[in-house]
Motif scaffolding. Sequence first.
Motif, PDB file in Angstrom:
ATOM      1  N   LYS A   1       0.827  -1.213   0.000  1.00  0.00           N
ATOM      2  CA  LYS A   1       0.000   0.000   0.000  1.00  0.00           C
ATOM      3  C   LYS A   1       0.861   1.262   0.000  1.00  0.00           C
ATOM      4  CE  LYS A   1      -3.965  -2.106   2.205  1.00  0.00           C
ATOM      5  NZ  LYS A   1      -4.714  -2.290   3.443  1.00  0.00           N
ATOM      6  N   VAL A   2       1.932   1.268   0.786  1.00  0.00           N
ATOM      7  CA  VAL A   2       2.827   2.428   0.849  1.00  0.00           C
ATOM      8  C   VAL A   2       3.526   2.623  -0.497  1.00  0.00           C
ATOM      9  CG1 VAL A   2       4.961   3.307   1.884  1.00  0.00           C
ATOM     10  CG2 VAL A   2       3.155   2.382   3.343  1.00  0.00           C
ATOM     11  N   THR A   3       4.028   1.544  -1.060  1.00  0.00           N
ATOM     12  CA  THR A   3       4.726   1.607  -2.346  1.00  0.00           C
ATOM     13  C   THR A   3       3.793   2.121  -3.442  1.00  0.00           C
ATOM     14  OG1 THR A   3       6.136  -0.233  -1.693  1.00  0.00           O
ATOM     15  CG2 THR A   3       6.060   0.276  -4.032  1.00  0.00           C
TER      16      THR A   3
ATOM     17  N   ALA B   1       1.022   3.873  -3.021  1.00  0.00           N
ATOM     18  CA  ALA B   1       0.645   5.264  -2.717  1.00  0.00           C
ATOM     19  C   ALA B   1       1.711   6.222  -3.234  1.00  0.00           C
ATOM     20  CB  ALA B   1       0.431   5.443  -1.220  1.00  0.00           C
ATOM     21  N   LYS B   2       2.973   5.826  -3.116  1.00  0.00           N
ATOM     22  CA  LYS B   2       4.059   6.659  -3.637  1.00  0.00           C
ATOM     23  C   LYS B   2       3.972   6.759  -5.163  1.00  0.00           C
ATOM     24  CE  LYS B   2       7.385   5.830   0.068  1.00  0.00           C
ATOM     25  NZ  LYS B   2       8.632   5.157   0.451  1.00  0.00           N
ATOM     26  N   LYS B   3       3.640   5.654  -5.826  1.00  0.00           N
ATOM     27  CA  LYS B   3       3.497   5.667  -7.286  1.00  0.00           C
ATOM     28  C   LYS B   3       2.328   6.556  -7.711  1.00  0.00           C
ATOM     29  CE  LYS B   3       6.695   3.254  -9.197  1.00  0.00           C
ATOM     30  NZ  LYS B   3       7.597   3.886 -10.165  1.00  0.00           N
TER      31      LYS B   3
ATOM     32  N   GLN C   1       1.245   9.136  -6.170  1.00  0.00           N
ATOM     33  CA  GLN C   1       1.694  10.519  -5.986  1.00  0.00           C
ATOM     34  C   GLN C   1       2.680  10.931  -7.078  1.00  0.00           C
ATOM     35  OE1 GLN C   1       0.415  12.654  -3.838  1.00  0.00           O
ATOM     36  NE2 GLN C   1       1.694  14.276  -4.641  1.00  0.00           N
ATOM     37  N   THR C   2       3.666  10.083  -7.349  1.00  0.00           N
ATOM     38  CA  THR C   2       4.686  10.385  -8.353  1.00  0.00           C
ATOM     39  C   THR C   2       4.075  10.557  -9.742  1.00  0.00           C
ATOM     40  OG1 THR C   2       6.344   9.144  -7.116  1.00  0.00           O
ATOM     41  CG2 THR C   2       6.818   9.547  -9.441  1.00  0.00           C
TER      42      THR C   2
ATOM     43  N   ARG D   1       0.913  11.070 -10.363  1.00  0.00           N
ATOM     44  CA  ARG D   1      -0.278  11.935 -10.267  1.00  0.00           C
ATOM     45  C   ARG D   1      -1.509  11.228 -10.843  1.00  0.00           C
ATOM     46  NH1 ARG D   1       1.458  17.138  -8.650  1.00  0.00           N
ATOM     47  NH2 ARG D   1      -0.695  17.259  -7.966  1.00  0.00           N
TER      48      ARG D   1
END
Length: 145
Positions: A19-21, A23-25, A27-28, A30
């Motif tokens: 989930k964290v990984t 979520a970063k994607k 964001q990156t 968009r």
Amino acid sequence: MSSSLESVDITASESDLIKVTLAKKVQTLRLDKIERHIFICADQTKPLCCSKEKSLEAWDYLKKRLTELKLDQVTEGKPSCTFRTKTNCLRVCTHGPILVVYPDGVWYHSATPEVIERILQEHIFGSQVVQEYAFLTHALPHDFS
């Protein structure tokens, strides 16, 4: 009953990491800001709708122009973006490259760089379907209930 798909068991900590990984994607890339998504068949395993070279030329042009026009990024004056995806085959297999714009659901044939430029200028910027190359308009439904 046996299934060809095997289930994958993951632990709670693996699930949290996933989930964290992701979520970063999000964001990156968009992903939450995508207004339109353009799919184009290119680099096919078995080129049927057009030559592989012609499809890759169209793909390269689409990528370049989305970047040049800053359509692929969120800016202060533009809170949304246009995403692009190269797909192996859109299953139309004639008069390619085939390009589709979602959520509008407009399918285009013969998506050469010249046609792609018209699609960007007239459809993406001007909200007018390029009728000369459109062969289907079928917007995705908004109500999934």
